[in-house]
Design a protein around this motif. Structure first.
Motif, PDB file in Angstrom:
ATOM      1  N   ILE A 233      13.782 -19.485  -3.234  1.00 35.78           N
ATOM      2  CA  ILE A 233      14.636 -20.558  -2.729  1.00 35.78           C
ATOM      3  C   ILE A 233      14.218 -20.948  -1.318  1.00 35.78           C
ATOM      4  O   ILE A 233      14.156 -22.132  -0.957  1.00 35.78           O
ATOM      5  CB  ILE A 233      16.112 -20.118  -2.747  1.00 35.78           C
ATOM      6  N   GLY A 234      13.910 -19.932  -0.492  1.00 37.45           N
ATOM      7  CA  GLY A 234      13.482 -20.203   0.876  1.00 37.45           C
ATOM      8  C   GLY A 234      12.184 -20.979   0.926  1.00 37.45           C
ATOM      9  O   GLY A 234      12.032 -21.906   1.738  1.00 37.45           O
ATOM     10  N   LEU A 235      11.230 -20.646   0.070  1.00 40.82           N
ATOM     11  CA  LEU A 235       9.943 -21.342   0.050  1.00 40.82           C
ATOM     12  C   LEU A 235      10.099 -22.788  -0.396  1.00 40.82           C
ATOM     13  O   LEU A 235       9.473 -23.697   0.177  1.00 40.82           O
ATOM     14  CB  LEU A 235       8.962 -20.605  -0.856  1.00 40.82           C
ATOM     15  N   ILE A 236      10.908 -23.012  -1.429  1.00 46.93           N
ATOM     16  CA  ILE A 236      11.140 -24.390  -1.879  1.00 46.93           C
ATOM     17  C   ILE A 236      11.813 -25.204  -0.783  1.00 46.93           C
ATOM     18  O   ILE A 236      11.434 -26.351  -0.503  1.00 46.93           O
ATOM     19  CB  ILE A 236      11.993 -24.395  -3.160  1.00 46.93           C
ATOM     20  N   CYS A 237      12.817 -24.600  -0.149  1.00 44.79           N
ATOM     21  CA  CYS A 237      13.528 -25.282   0.937  1.00 44.79           C
ATOM     22  C   CYS A 237      12.582 -25.605   2.081  1.00 44.79           C
ATOM     23  O   CYS A 237      12.611 -26.705   2.643  1.00 44.79           O
ATOM     24  CB  CYS A 237      14.680 -24.403   1.411  1.00 44.79           C
TER      25      CYS A 237
ATOM     26  N   VAL B 153       9.236 -29.344   5.337  1.00 41.67           N
ATOM     27  CA  VAL B 153       7.929 -29.793   5.813  1.00 41.67           C
ATOM     28  C   VAL B 153       7.689 -31.244   5.424  1.00 41.67           C
ATOM     29  O   VAL B 153       7.182 -32.051   6.215  1.00 41.67           O
ATOM     30  CB  VAL B 153       6.804 -28.894   5.255  1.00 41.67           C
ATOM     31  N   ARG B 154       8.075 -31.591   4.198  1.00 42.48           N
ATOM     32  CA  ARG B 154       7.923 -32.975   3.740  1.00 42.48           C
ATOM     33  C   ARG B 154       8.723 -33.935   4.613  1.00 42.48           C
ATOM     34  O   ARG B 154       8.240 -35.021   4.980  1.00 42.48           O
ATOM     35  CB  ARG B 154       8.378 -33.067   2.289  1.00 42.48           C
TER      36      ARG B 154
ATOM     37  N   PHE C 204      16.983 -28.043  -0.402  1.00 41.11           N
ATOM     38  CA  PHE C 204      17.425 -28.144   0.988  1.00 41.11           C
ATOM     39  C   PHE C 204      18.741 -28.904   1.079  1.00 41.11           C
ATOM     40  O   PHE C 204      19.622 -28.563   1.881  1.00 41.11           O
ATOM     41  CB  PHE C 204      16.347 -28.820   1.821  1.00 41.11           C
ATOM     42  N   ASP C 205      18.901 -29.943   0.243  1.00 42.82           N
ATOM     43  CA  ASP C 205      20.157 -30.687   0.216  1.00 42.82           C
ATOM     44  C   ASP C 205      21.321 -29.791  -0.181  1.00 42.82           C
ATOM     45  O   ASP C 205      22.447 -29.990   0.267  1.00 42.82           O
ATOM     46  CB  ASP C 205      20.070 -31.846  -0.785  1.00 42.82           C
TER      47      ASP C 205
END
Length: 255
Positions: free
Chosen positions: A74-78, A83-84, A234-235
């Motif tokens: 979850i942390g990596l996806i967030c 970054v995007r 992240f949302d």
């Protein structure tokens, strides 16, 4: 009633998502929108929230390596979504480096704290508080409306929504206390958590505002489209990150 046509002149330079938000805002200003329309996507958001709660709860119940891998994923996806946002929000190389570095610390520290909390009820309570804050803030904000908190950062956030978030946090904390669920039972159950709950709502909303500011800089409505009704990871956890940092830091570093 003022003519709304002039207000549409500046939408051509907006992204499709921001253009849609602009048109919706104008529609609300110049027309009466039924409550059923304003809250039409609440069931989808609630269903997504329930699914996420089940998935997160399952990983937490599994414990050990599975739980930590879930938190890390979850942390990596967030982080990738952050970054995007940063990459699209600024062309300044130094700004990108600083933003990505601080973002890695911000998200990485929260993930590390989650891995240090070994109490399953506390982890579930943290997740439940943030989900309740988000759901109640959304419903109160859409149904009541009223003055905006910071319209330039997040046009949809209202003081009514903040109050609703505080109500949701209090209910999330009050339920285990009222039912005397371990470890929230007995004289050491910290009923002062009920007083702490509204503060957690403010902290969660601050995280929401932070991400809203990033999305506005990047001219994006959502960090991604992974979760129906919520956008990206992240949302969904923008409010959870600062709540975990506050509560986790108090738990891990308390004497």
């Amino acid at each position: 009633m003022p003519d709304g046509s002039a207000a549409l002149e500046d939408v051509d330079n907006l992204t499709p998502e921001r253009r849609r938000d602009k048109i919706r805002a104008l529609a609300k200003r110049y027309a009466t929108v039924p409550l059923s329309v304003r809250t039409s996507d609440l069931p989808k958001r609630a269903a997504s929230g329930l699914v996420m709660l089940v998935v997160a709860g399952s990983a937490i119940f599994a414990g050990g390596l599975i739980r930590d891998l879930f938190f890390a994923a979850i942390g990596l996806i967030c982080f990738a979504e952050l970054v995007r946002l940063i990459w699209r929000g600024t062309r300044n190389a130094l700004g990108r480096i600083v933003g990505i570095t601080l973002g890695a610390v911000y998200i990485g520290y929260a993930v590390w704290l989650l891995m240090q909390i070994n109490s399953m009820p506390v982890l579930l309570l943290l997740i439940g508080v943030v989900i309740m804050v988000d759901t109640f803030a959304y419903f109160f904000g859409r149904s009541i409306g009223g003055p905006k908190i910071a319209p330039r950062i997040s046009p949809s956030k209202t003081w009514a929504g903040l109050f609703g978030g505080a109500v949701g946090a209090t209910l999330a904390v009050g339920l285990p206390l009222a039912l005397n669920w371990p470890p929230f039972a007995g004289p050491d159950a910290m009923p002062s958590l009920l007083l702490f709950a509204p503060l957690l709502a403010v902290v969660a909303q601050a995280g929401d505002f932070f991400e809203s500011w990033l999305k506005r800089k990047a001219a994006m409505k959502d960090s991604s489209n992974l979760i129906p009704g919520h956008g990206g990871v992240f949302d969904r956890i923008d409010g959870l990150i600062p709540v975990v940092i506050v509560v986790g830091s108090l738990m891990v570093f308390s004497l």
